[in-house]
Design a protein around this motif. Structure first.
Motif, PDB file in Angstrom:
ATOM      1  N   ILE A  72       0.836  -1.202   0.000  1.00  0.00           N
ATOM      2  CA  ILE A  72       0.000   0.000   0.000  1.00  0.00           C
ATOM      3  C   ILE A  72       0.874   1.257   0.000  1.00  0.00           C
ATOM      4  CG2 ILE A  72      -1.641   1.352   1.368  1.00  0.00           C
ATOM      5  CD1 ILE A  72      -2.813  -1.372   2.306  1.00  0.00           C
ATOM      6  N   ALA A  73       1.913   1.258   0.848  1.00  0.00           N
ATOM      7  CA  ALA A  73       2.819   2.415   0.921  1.00  0.00           C
ATOM      8  C   ALA A  73       3.486   2.671  -0.426  1.00  0.00           C
ATOM      9  CB  ALA A  73       3.870   2.187   2.000  1.00  0.00           C
ATOM     10  N   SER A  74       3.797   1.600  -1.142  1.00  0.00           N
ATOM     11  CA  SER A  74       4.394   1.744  -2.466  1.00  0.00           C
ATOM     12  C   SER A  74       3.366   2.210  -3.493  1.00  0.00           C
ATOM     13  CB  SER A  74       5.001   0.402  -2.899  1.00  0.00           C
ATOM     14  OG  SER A  74       5.532   0.480  -4.195  1.00  0.00           O
ATOM     15  N   VAL A 115      -9.069   1.656  -5.093  1.00  0.00           N
ATOM     16  CA  VAL A 115      -9.407   0.536  -5.986  1.00  0.00           C
ATOM     17  C   VAL A 115      -8.149  -0.197  -6.446  1.00  0.00           C
ATOM     18  CG1 VAL A 115     -10.446  -0.090  -8.198  1.00  0.00           C
ATOM     19  CG2 VAL A 115     -11.535   1.643  -6.764  1.00  0.00           C
ATOM     20  N   SER A 116      -7.131   0.549  -6.887  1.00  0.00           N
ATOM     21  CA  SER A 116      -5.915  -0.097  -7.394  1.00  0.00           C
ATOM     22  C   SER A 116      -5.179  -0.838  -6.287  1.00  0.00           C
ATOM     23  CB  SER A 116      -4.994   0.938  -8.045  1.00  0.00           C
ATOM     24  OG  SER A 116      -4.617   1.939  -7.124  1.00  0.00           O
ATOM     25  N   ASN A 117      -5.201  -0.300  -5.071  1.00  0.00           N
ATOM     26  CA  ASN A 117      -4.544  -1.001  -3.960  1.00  0.00           C
ATOM     27  C   ASN A 117      -5.306  -2.249  -3.537  1.00  0.00           C
ATOM     28  OD1 ASN A 117      -1.988   0.239  -2.775  1.00  0.00           O
ATOM     29  ND2 ASN A 117      -3.237   2.063  -3.089  1.00  0.00           N
ATOM     30  N   VAL A 118      -6.631  -2.221  -3.661  1.00  0.00           N
ATOM     31  CA  VAL A 118      -7.411  -3.434  -3.389  1.00  0.00           C
ATOM     32  C   VAL A 118      -7.022  -4.535  -4.369  1.00  0.00           C
ATOM     33  CG1 VAL A 118      -9.729  -4.438  -3.533  1.00  0.00           C
ATOM     34  CG2 VAL A 118      -9.372  -2.308  -2.276  1.00  0.00           C
ATOM     35  N   ILE A 119      -6.864  -4.180  -5.642  1.00  0.00           N
ATOM     36  CA  ILE A 119      -6.430  -5.162  -6.644  1.00  0.00           C
ATOM     37  C   ILE A 119      -5.056  -5.727  -6.273  1.00  0.00           C
ATOM     38  CG2 ILE A 119      -5.778  -5.498  -9.070  1.00  0.00           C
ATOM     39  CD1 ILE A 119      -7.824  -3.281  -9.772  1.00  0.00           C
ATOM     40  N   LEU A 151      -8.753   1.882   5.411  1.00  0.00           N
ATOM     41  CA  LEU A 151      -8.458   3.078   6.207  1.00  0.00           C
ATOM     42  C   LEU A 151      -6.985   3.461   6.088  1.00  0.00           C
ATOM     43  CD1 LEU A 151     -10.430   2.689   9.566  1.00  0.00           C
ATOM     44  CD2 LEU A 151     -10.704   4.466   7.841  1.00  0.00           C
ATOM     45  N   PHE A 152      -6.112   2.449   6.155  1.00  0.00           N
ATOM     46  CA  PHE A 152      -4.670   2.692   6.021  1.00  0.00           C
ATOM     47  C   PHE A 152      -4.362   3.270   4.637  1.00  0.00           C
ATOM     48  CE2 PHE A 152      -0.293   1.151   5.134  1.00  0.00           C
ATOM     49  CZ  PHE A 152       0.362   1.759   6.194  1.00  0.00           C
ATOM     50  N   THR A 153      -5.016   2.718   3.619  1.00  0.00           N
ATOM     51  CA  THR A 153      -4.820   3.227   2.254  1.00  0.00           C
ATOM     52  C   THR A 153      -5.262   4.677   2.133  1.00  0.00           C
ATOM     53  OG1 THR A 153      -5.180   1.003   1.345  1.00  0.00           O
ATOM     54  CG2 THR A 153      -5.381   2.850  -0.179  1.00  0.00           C
ATOM     55  N   LEU A 154      -6.415   4.993   2.695  1.00  0.00           N
ATOM     56  CA  LEU A 154      -6.909   6.370   2.642  1.00  0.00           C
ATOM     57  C   LEU A 154      -5.976   7.325   3.373  1.00  0.00           C
ATOM     58  CD1 LEU A 154     -10.745   5.813   3.173  1.00  0.00           C
ATOM     59  CD2 LEU A 154      -9.667   6.823   1.151  1.00  0.00           C
TER      60      LEU A 154
END
Length: 256
Positions: A72-74, A115-119, A151-154
């Protein structure tokens, strides 16, 4: 009021569609984000895993939460990159000259990141399953894990938005992500904090990644989460709210 809401969500869906088309036209973005975390997972499980004492029989189970946070951080770095390009090319100003809700331009980038991080997360979990990852978690636990990861992604995406809006160069736009990618190494993501020197351990136990990793790890193994989940939620929500306020302020200043 209702008409304004419909107009906002309609505009936001258009902006989300625009950003998602960029993603799907360049799928190497997602592949690039996946490659490094998967390579790290392979390296630690098959090369270092036998030498690391974690108190668990399946090291990939122990490792996976930290790998997901690294991914996610990347991944959020691309938000800063795309926002910087939109700003540099005058696309944001062009959108502002149109009859659309101004904030939807920024929200389109943010939701695209989710969306892209969920993928990316789904791909990494599938690879982890091939490597032997197993979970006894129920549906509610998996939903809780998904909620924490979103939440972390946001939270990180709004930080990325600040970077993209303030940056003067493309390199500067994405440079913020390097410390975020490195942060899981100084946490309980790869080894228990008890094995660390006292100063490093104190930092590791009191930074956001450790509480988030411990919460996800407990949920996936169907174990009690204790206070870690509240600490993790407090970190995620606190960072997200503060970063959101700064990002919106920077966005309005750029739009002026």
């Amino acid at each position: 009021m209702e008409e304004a809401k419909k107009h906002f969500f309609s505009d936001m869906s258009v902006m989300l569609g625009r950003s998602m088309r960029h993603i799907f036209r360049s799928m190497d973005t997602i592949f690039t984000v996946c490659i490094t975390p998967i390579a790290m997972m392979l390296l630690f499980v098959y090369v270092f895993g036998g030498a690391i004492e974690t108190g668990t029989d399946n090291y990939v189970n122990y490792l996976l939460p930290g790998i997901l946070l690294m991914a996610i951080a990347s991944g959020v770095a691309y938000v800063a990159y795309r926002l910087f390009l939109d700003k540099q090319r005058g696309i944001i100003e062009r959108f502002h000259s149109m009859p659309i809700a101004r904030s939807t331009v920024l929200w389109g980038h943010v939701l695209t990141s989710v969306v892209s991080n969920v993928i990316t997360i789904v791909v990494i979990i599938l690879v982890a399953l091939i490597m032997g990852f197993r979970s006894s978690a129920g549906v509610l636990s998996w939903l809780a894990v998904a909620g924490i990861l979103v939440l972390f992604t946001l939270a990180l995406t709004w930080i990325a938005a600040i970077s993209g809006l303030f940056a003067k160069t493309i390199e500067g736009a994405s440079a913020f992500s390097y410390p975020l990618i490195f942060l899981p190494f100084i946490s309980s993501a790869f080894v228990p904090t008890e094995t660390m020197p006292s100063v490093v351990r104190a930092f590791a136990e009191n930074q956001p990644v450790t509480s988030i990793v411990e919460t996800i790890r407990a949920l996936l193994s169907n174990q009690p989460v204790g206070n870690d989940i509240w600490v993790a939620l407090a970190w995620c929500l606190g960072i997200m709210i503060i970063a959101y306020l700064f990002a919106m302020r920077a966005y309005k200043r750029n739009a002026a």
